[in-house]
Structures are given as C-alpha cells and as structure tokens.
Design a protein around this motif. Structure first.
Motif, PDB file in Angstrom:
ATOM      1  N   ARG A 148      -5.828   0.401   2.754  1.00 49.34           N
ATOM      2  CA  ARG A 148      -6.264  -0.540   1.904  1.00 49.34           C
ATOM      3  C   ARG A 148      -5.614  -1.977   1.851  1.00 49.34           C
ATOM      4  O   ARG A 148      -6.029  -3.011   2.265  1.00 49.34           O
ATOM      5  CB  ARG A 148      -6.010  -0.159   0.462  1.00 49.34           C
ATOM      6  CG  ARG A 148      -7.039   0.619  -0.284  1.00 49.34           C
ATOM      7  CD  ARG A 148      -6.789   1.468  -1.427  1.00 49.34           C
ATOM      8  NE  ARG A 148      -5.521   2.225  -1.205  1.00 49.34           N
ATOM      9  CZ  ARG A 148      -4.916   2.859  -2.342  1.00 49.34           C
ATOM     10  NH1 ARG A 148      -5.005   2.697  -3.312  1.00 49.34           N
ATOM     11  NH2 ARG A 148      -4.083   3.725  -1.769  1.00 49.34           N
TER      12      ARG A 148
ATOM     13  N   TYR B  56       3.900   6.317   8.411  1.00 48.47           N
ATOM     14  CA  TYR B  56       2.507   7.278   7.939  1.00 48.47           C
ATOM     15  C   TYR B  56       1.926   7.768   9.163  1.00 48.47           C
ATOM     16  O   TYR B  56       0.804   8.401   8.902  1.00 48.47           O
ATOM     17  CB  TYR B  56       1.252   6.147   7.564  1.00 48.47           C
ATOM     18  CG  TYR B  56       1.572   4.721   8.419  1.00 48.47           C
ATOM     19  CD1 TYR B  56       0.448   4.783   9.414  1.00 48.47           C
ATOM     20  CD2 TYR B  56       2.372   3.522   8.186  1.00 48.47           C
ATOM     21  CE1 TYR B  56       0.691   3.755  10.375  1.00 48.47           C
ATOM     22  CE2 TYR B  56       2.038   2.471   9.267  1.00 48.47           C
ATOM     23  CZ  TYR B  56       1.362   2.600  10.214  1.00 48.47           C
ATOM     24  OH  TYR B  56       1.311   1.609  11.264  1.00 48.47           O
TER      25      TYR B  56
ATOM     26  N   SER C 132       1.383  11.649   8.655  1.00 44.72           N
ATOM     27  CA  SER C 132       1.011  12.067   7.208  1.00 44.72           C
ATOM     28  C   SER C 132      -0.668  11.996   7.143  1.00 44.72           C
ATOM     29  O   SER C 132      -1.153  12.745   6.236  1.00 44.72           O
ATOM     30  CB  SER C 132       1.294  10.736   6.040  1.00 44.72           C
ATOM     31  OG  SER C 132       0.565   9.527   6.403  1.00 44.72           O
TER      32      SER C 132
ATOM     33  N   ASP D 280       0.929  -1.127   0.102  1.00 48.12           N
ATOM     34  CA  ASP D 280       0.058   0.129  -0.038  1.00 48.12           C
ATOM     35  C   ASP D 280       0.932   1.107   0.057  1.00 48.12           C
ATOM     36  O   ASP D 280       1.846   1.319   0.947  1.00 48.12           O
ATOM     37  CB  ASP D 280      -1.037  -0.142   1.214  1.00 48.12           C
ATOM     38  CG  ASP D 280      -1.920   1.232   1.280  1.00 48.12           C
ATOM     39  OD1 ASP D 280      -1.589   2.162   0.651  1.00 48.12           O
ATOM     40  OD2 ASP D 280      -2.855   0.861   2.002  1.00 48.12           O
ATOM     41  N   PRO D 281       0.674   2.302  -1.023  1.00 45.39           N
ATOM     42  CA  PRO D 281       1.630   3.121  -0.971  1.00 45.39           C
ATOM     43  C   PRO D 281       1.514   4.029   0.230  1.00 45.39           C
ATOM     44  O   PRO D 281       2.754   4.801   0.527  1.00 45.39           O
ATOM     45  CB  PRO D 281       1.254   4.042  -2.175  1.00 45.39           C
ATOM     46  CG  PRO D 281       0.042   3.357  -2.973  1.00 45.39           C
ATOM     47  CD  PRO D 281      -0.289   2.023  -2.138  1.00 45.39           C
ATOM     48  N   ASP D 282       0.403   4.179   0.775  1.00 40.90           N
ATOM     49  CA  ASP D 282       0.180   4.723   2.016  1.00 40.90           C
ATOM     50  C   ASP D 282       1.016   4.355   3.098  1.00 40.90           C
ATOM     51  O   ASP D 282       1.189   5.072   4.378  1.00 40.90           O
ATOM     52  CB  ASP D 282      -1.316   5.008   2.407  1.00 40.90           C
ATOM     53  CG  ASP D 282      -1.957   5.867   1.290  1.00 40.90           C
ATOM     54  OD1 ASP D 282      -1.395   6.824   0.647  1.00 40.90           O
ATOM     55  OD2 ASP D 282      -3.095   6.058   1.305  1.00 40.90           O
ATOM     56  N   TRP D 283       1.438   3.179   3.204  1.00 40.01           N
ATOM     57  CA  TRP D 283       2.245   2.612   4.362  1.00 40.01           C
ATOM     58  C   TRP D 283       3.604   3.318   4.311  1.00 40.01           C
ATOM     59  O   TRP D 283       3.915   3.713   5.357  1.00 40.01           O
ATOM     60  CB  TRP D 283       2.713   1.100   3.872  1.00 40.01           C
ATOM     61  CG  TRP D 283       3.433   0.547   4.928  1.00 40.01           C
ATOM     62  CD1 TRP D 283       3.168   0.262   6.318  1.00 40.01           C
ATOM     63  CD2 TRP D 283       4.916  -0.029   4.782  1.00 40.01           C
ATOM     64  NE1 TRP D 283       4.254  -0.362   6.859  1.00 40.01           N
ATOM     65  CE2 TRP D 283       5.438  -0.476   6.169  1.00 40.01           C
ATOM     66  CE3 TRP D 283       5.566  -0.296   3.772  1.00 40.01           C
ATOM     67  CZ2 TRP D 283       6.554  -1.066   6.228  1.00 40.01           C
ATOM     68  CZ3 TRP D 283       7.025  -0.695   3.939  1.00 40.01           C
ATOM     69  CH2 TRP D 283       7.210  -1.215   5.253  1.00 40.01           C
ATOM     70  N   SER D 284       4.314   4.003   3.016  1.00 41.73           N
ATOM     71  CA  SER D 284       5.322   4.869   3.320  1.00 41.73           C
ATOM     72  C   SER D 284       6.389   4.099   4.166  1.00 41.73           C
ATOM     73  O   SER D 284       7.086   5.131   4.865  1.00 41.73           O
ATOM     74  CB  SER D 284       5.030   6.164   3.684  1.00 41.73           C
ATOM     75  OG  SER D 284       3.789   6.726   3.224  1.00 41.73           O
TER      76      SER D 284
ATOM     77  N   LYS E 262      -2.564   9.728   6.287  1.00 44.38           N
ATOM     78  CA  LYS E 262      -3.211   8.902   5.591  1.00 44.38           C
ATOM     79  C   LYS E 262      -2.615   7.323   5.975  1.00 44.38           C
ATOM     80  O   LYS E 262      -1.240   7.178   6.058  1.00 44.38           O
ATOM     81  CB  LYS E 262      -2.766   9.004   4.300  1.00 44.38           C
ATOM     82  CG  LYS E 262      -3.658  10.217   3.483  1.00 44.38           C
ATOM     83  CD  LYS E 262      -3.671  10.062   1.800  1.00 44.38           C
ATOM     84  CE  LYS E 262      -2.165  10.173   1.610  1.00 44.38           C
ATOM     85  NZ  LYS E 262      -2.391  10.476  -0.074  1.00 44.38           N
TER      86      LYS E 262
ATOM     87  N   PRO F 192      -2.310   3.313   5.943  1.00 43.20           N
ATOM     88  CA  PRO F 192      -2.230   2.291   4.760  1.00 43.20           C
ATOM     89  C   PRO F 192      -3.612   1.190   4.837  1.00 43.20           C
ATOM     90  O   PRO F 192      -3.521   0.072   5.022  1.00 43.20           O
ATOM     91  CB  PRO F 192      -0.934   1.412   5.048  1.00 43.20           C
ATOM     92  CG  PRO F 192      -0.736   1.644   6.333  1.00 43.20           C
ATOM     93  CD  PRO F 192      -1.150   2.844   6.974  1.00 43.20           C
TER      94      PRO F 192
END
Lengths: 377, 199
Positions: free
Chosen positions: A209, A200, A203, A192-196, A205, A207
C-alpha cells in the motif's frame, strides 16, 4: 534484438558515507560491438526506477527495454556504430546490490542495515564495471532525470574518462520541491505497517500500500497538467455517472492505482527509500553552491536537454548548468525542447531528442579522433 | 534579414570565412542552423560556439554537431569572460538587435576581434523605393513589410562608420559587396552588404 542481463562482481566498494560494501554485484546489458580501439563505448545511466534492460527484447521477460526507442540500430544511440552499456544502479533491486541483497555477514537481507548511498557511489560502481570491460574512456555518458545526475557526476568525478555527457531533464542539485516529493513517497512506505522497519523480506507481506501510494505521487510529478488533461480529462472509469462512494470514479484514479499496484510487483520498497535519499543528497557542489568549482578541470563536451513542460526538473535547472559552463567557456550545447509530456518527455517524446543526440554523438566521435583526453578548451 | 542559406548563397560568409584564422576560437551570435560554424570547423579547424534564440534552429545546429545553445543574444554575451574568443561574429543580425551599441561593445569585450556584417540601408534600391513609393522600403535587401520585419534598427554603411569613429571602435578591415561582387566606388550607394572587422 534479444538481450540478456549479465552480472559483474567486485570484492568491495568504498562509499561516500565511509562504509564499505563487500562484495558488490552489478547487473548490466550491452548492445552493439566494442571496436578494436575501444573508443565507441557509451554508458547509459537510468532514472530512478529503471534497470539495466535499456534496449532490445529481454531474453528473460520478453519485454522491450525502457529506452528501446532511443537505443538500437539506426536510433539515436546507434548500436551499429556504438557499444552501449547500461547497468542497474547501486542500491537498486534489479540485479545490482541493494537493500534486498543478502548480507554475507548475516546471511539475511541487508534491509535497513544497507549503507546509505549517493549518486557518486553509483558512478563509482559504474566506473568499476566500465574498467572491467577494458574501456579507458567513454565516448559519452547519457541519461535522463536521475540518469542525468549520474552523467553530471561522471563529468566532474572522472572527467578524464568521458569525452562527452548528455544530461537530460535533470538538475545539478535536488531542490526543496524535489526532496519534498521524495519525502512523501518515503513516508508513505514507512507508514505502511507491513514495512516493519524494512524487515519484510521474510514475512511474506510486502508494504504494497505504501509503495503504491509513493508511486502514484511519482506518476503525477512525471506528467504535465496538459498531458493529464489530454490523456484522462475528467472521464469516468466504466461508468456514466458518479458512484457517490469512494471507489474509482475517474480514469485518472484508475490509472494511478493500476500504476501503483503494478509497481509493487517489480520494485523493492527499501530500494525506493535508498535511491530517493541518494537523489536528495545529490549536489554537484557538495553544498558550496559554486558550480564553477565543480566544473573547474572538466574538458568534457556537454549536451544539455530540458523540456518545456517538465515541472519536476524545470528547464531553469538545466539552464543554470549551461550558464556556468558558458561562463567558463566550456563546450556546451543546449536546447529546451518543446513538449507537452512533462518530465516523461525524455522517455516518450523522442523525435527531436533523437535528432540532436545523434548529431552530437557523431561530432563527438569525430573530435575523438583528434582531441586530447582533456577535450577542447 | 536575408535568408541564411547555404554558404554559397551568402557572399558575406566567404569574406568572413577568409578573415577567420585557422584554429581560432569563434563565437557566432545568431548562428541559425549552424551551417557557417560547421563550415568553419570543417575547413578552418576552429573551436566553435553558437548562440541562437530559435529552438528549431538550435536543434538543427546541434544536429550538425555545432555546440550551440538556445539563448537570447544580449543575455548570452554577458555570461562570457573577457577575451574568451578570437572572433565574435554577428552576421546580418545587427539590425535586429535591441541594443546594437551594447552588443558591439560586448562583442569586443568577449572577443579579441569582432566581425560584423549587415545589409546597407543606404543602398540605391532602398533610396529609390522610399522616394517613389513614399512607404517603408520593401526591397530585395529588406523584403519585409514594416509590421512584420525583424529589422528594428536601420543603418547604412556611413552610419556604421560614423558610429565607429565616435565610439570609437577600431576598424581593421572593411568589405563592400553587391551580390558577391566587390564594390569599390561609392559603397554607401552601391553596396548591398558591408562586412567590418573590428579590433
């Protein structure tokens, strides 16, 4: 019974990885009263996504505990007789120090700089809590799934501190299949890109999903083919015929999505990574495969319970534990309880489980009056 | 197999209860709901273990506080180390085992002594039933029809004694019962139940 989660702090804890966490905090709840001899304490160890709120109605949320059907006055873990403790595991996200906690060195959440932890580390912190409550010996340590792993860890790491353990629907080491499901969950989160890379927390946002997909997979493994067929079958969700699109058609899809989304609001994705890793590392024999060595100086009584339809922690894994204990002439009671609920059975199908846990605890309490700390051998 | 009722309903339990020394280690094969082991724990302070194939009965036994586990009798015995127990008890179950000779040998391997009780197929009531009906005997002792009986090996007291002579298994004590009354004359004809202490 309205209950409140409390918290204990310790200066530091040394971990299996060689790292040290300092300070460390542990969230816990207690039910019932500790007797004067401090001989009626039972530690409940929770499964993967559980928390310290095992019983009663939470003062904060108004919700019942995750094992409220097993713990309380007159229940299997009878709080009229026993003093029951449950704490959130190390690495968790419900009050005990985990990757979401603030690293005092940086003032920011640990995230992926949090040290990798093990089931033994979890037990080590629980032991610190138990000792801080002035308890030298527990009547029992009981838990299902990952909670069962902790119970087994207690029996082998601190045998002098436990008169009995009740490992339920669990294993003495994680199998390839169990590791495989955990890895799917981890990869879903990390993809998940929001995991970063785990950063996160600031942020705004989450993760969500990835975490919800991980949870969907988990829920499949907790049920059985039969229980899913009975509960959902091929029923459609609020429609008479297929949508011929990729929206929700089936009830089971809706259920999994709902569970997945709900999970995001209560669980930290990084804790998911750390705790599943701890499960996967779990091997009571430290890789030797010689379970007899692990149980060598263990005089603890065992009540091992498995469920016939549990394919995530199949009965044979419990039976391996029982067989080795029997070979060593250990004190072990075992029953493979009939249930259609799959791995979830230890949480929901509790009538027979209640019966045997109650009887086992009563007889353990009786022997506690006469037995030496090493138990009977 | 006669129903495993309360202790008072099973005269062989009284004999076995007297044979077992206080504080000894006891394994009960086919422990049922664990009443007898619970009685031994309470009255003789034994260290008790039980094996039982039926999940429902194991549940009851554990509820009673007995360390019982669900398992097959033959397989269960194989796991125990030599001489792990002072007594291994097989009460009213020998006639149900698939390989009685193997079970007896294993009992004397894992236990210092074995206590075996069984219903006597040589009892006059069995002989009479067979003689007059010409059918598989259905009596108070063997209350089943041939097609639903758990009993698969029928033996009389004489059968057991000759097996012990031939094998050999050392018989230390023998008790013969009709109901709860001791039988001293013509046991193979008059006794309903036999209890043997081996080793």
């Amino acid at each position: 019974m309205v209950v409140e989660t409390r918290s204990a702090q310790f200066d530091s804890i040394s971990l299996d990885s060689g790292a040290t966490l300092s300070p460390v905090e542990i969230a816990y709840e207690t039910y019932g009263h500790l007797n004067d001899a401090k001989s009626n304490a039972i530690l409940i160890t929770h499964a993967f996504t559980g928390d310290a709120h095992a019983a009663g109605i939470s003062h904060e949320t108004g919700k019942p505990g995750w094992w409220d059907n097993m713990i309380g006055p007159g229940k299997a873990f009878d709080t009229d007789r026993y003093f029951v403790i449950c704490s959130n595991v190390l690495g968790g996200c419900q009050g005990t120090t985990g990757p979401g906690a603030k690293n005092p060195a940086t003032g920011r959440p640990y995230a992926m700089s949090f040290p990798v932890i093990t089931i033994r580390d979890m037990a080590r912190l629980q032991r610190m809590l138990v000792q801080s409550l002035g308890i030298e010996r527990l009547l029992s340590v009981a838990g299902g799934s990952m909670g069962g792993m902790q119970a087994l860890e207690w029996a082998t790491s601190y045998p002098e501190m436990v008169l009995s353990v009740i490992p339920i629907a669990t294993t003495w080491r994680h199998s390839a299949q169990q590791i495989a499901f955990n890895e799917v969950g981890r990869q879903a989160i990390m993809a998940d890109p929001d995991w970063s890379e785990g950063n996160y927390y600031d942020s705004g946002k989450l993760p969500g999903r990835g975490l919800s997909i991980a949870r969907m997979v988990g829920h499949i493994t907790y049920m059985s083919d039969e229980s899913m067929r009975e509960k959902f079958g091929r029923r459609l969700r609020e429609k008479e015929k297929f949508g011929f699109d990729f929206g929700v058609d089936f009830e089971i899809e809706s259920y999994l999505r709902y569970r997945g989304n709900q999970f995001v609001s209560r669980f930290d994705a990084n804790s998911y990574l750390y705790i599943t890793k701890a499960e996967d590392y779990f091997d009571l024999t430290n890789g030797t495969g010689r379970l007899a060595d692990a149980f060598r100086d263990v005089g603890t009584r065992f009540l091992v319970i498995s469920f016939t339809s549990d394919w995530l922690y199949p009965s044979y894994q419990s039976q391996e534990i029982v067989r080795v204990l029997r070979r060593m002439n250990g004190d072990v009671a075992y029953c493979d309880l009939q249930s259609n609920y799959g791995h979830d059975a230890f949480l929901v199908d509790i009538a027979e489980q209640t019966e045997i846990v109650r009887g086992f605890l009563e007889s353990t309490a009786r022997t506690a009056l006469t037995a030496s700390p090493k138990g009977v051998r | 197999m006669p129903g495993k009722g309360k202790l008072s309903d099973r005269p062989d339990f009284h004999i076995i209860g007297e044979l077992v020394e206080a504080g000894s280690r006891v394994l009960d094969l086919g422990c049922g709901e664990g009443e007898f082991l619970a009685w031994l724990v309470a009255n003789k302070g034994v260290v008790a273990r039980g094996v039982e194939i039926s999940a429902a009965k194991v549940r009851k036994a554990i509820t009673r506080g007995v360390s019982a586990y669900q398992g097959d009798l033959d397989e269960g015995l194989a796991d125990y180390p030599d001489q792990a127990f002072d007594y291994v008890i097989l009460s009213q179950t020998l006639q149900e085992t698939k390989a009685p000779l193997h079970v007896l040998r294993e009992m004397l391997r894992v236990g210092r002594r074995a206590i075996v009780s069984f219903p006597n197929f040589g009892h006059w009531s069995v002989r009479r039933a067979m003689l007059f009906t010409g059918q598989a005997p259905k009596t108070e002792l063997f209350p089943y029809d041939w097609y639903n009986s758990p009993n698969i090996h029928f033996l009389s007291i004489n059968d057991f004694e000759s097996l012990c002579r031939e094998t050999p298994f050392p018989i230390s004590k023998r008790y013969f019962l009709s109901g709860s009354r001791r039988v001293t004359v013509a046991p193979n004809l008059m006794a309903q139940t036999a209890v043997f202490l081996l080793g």
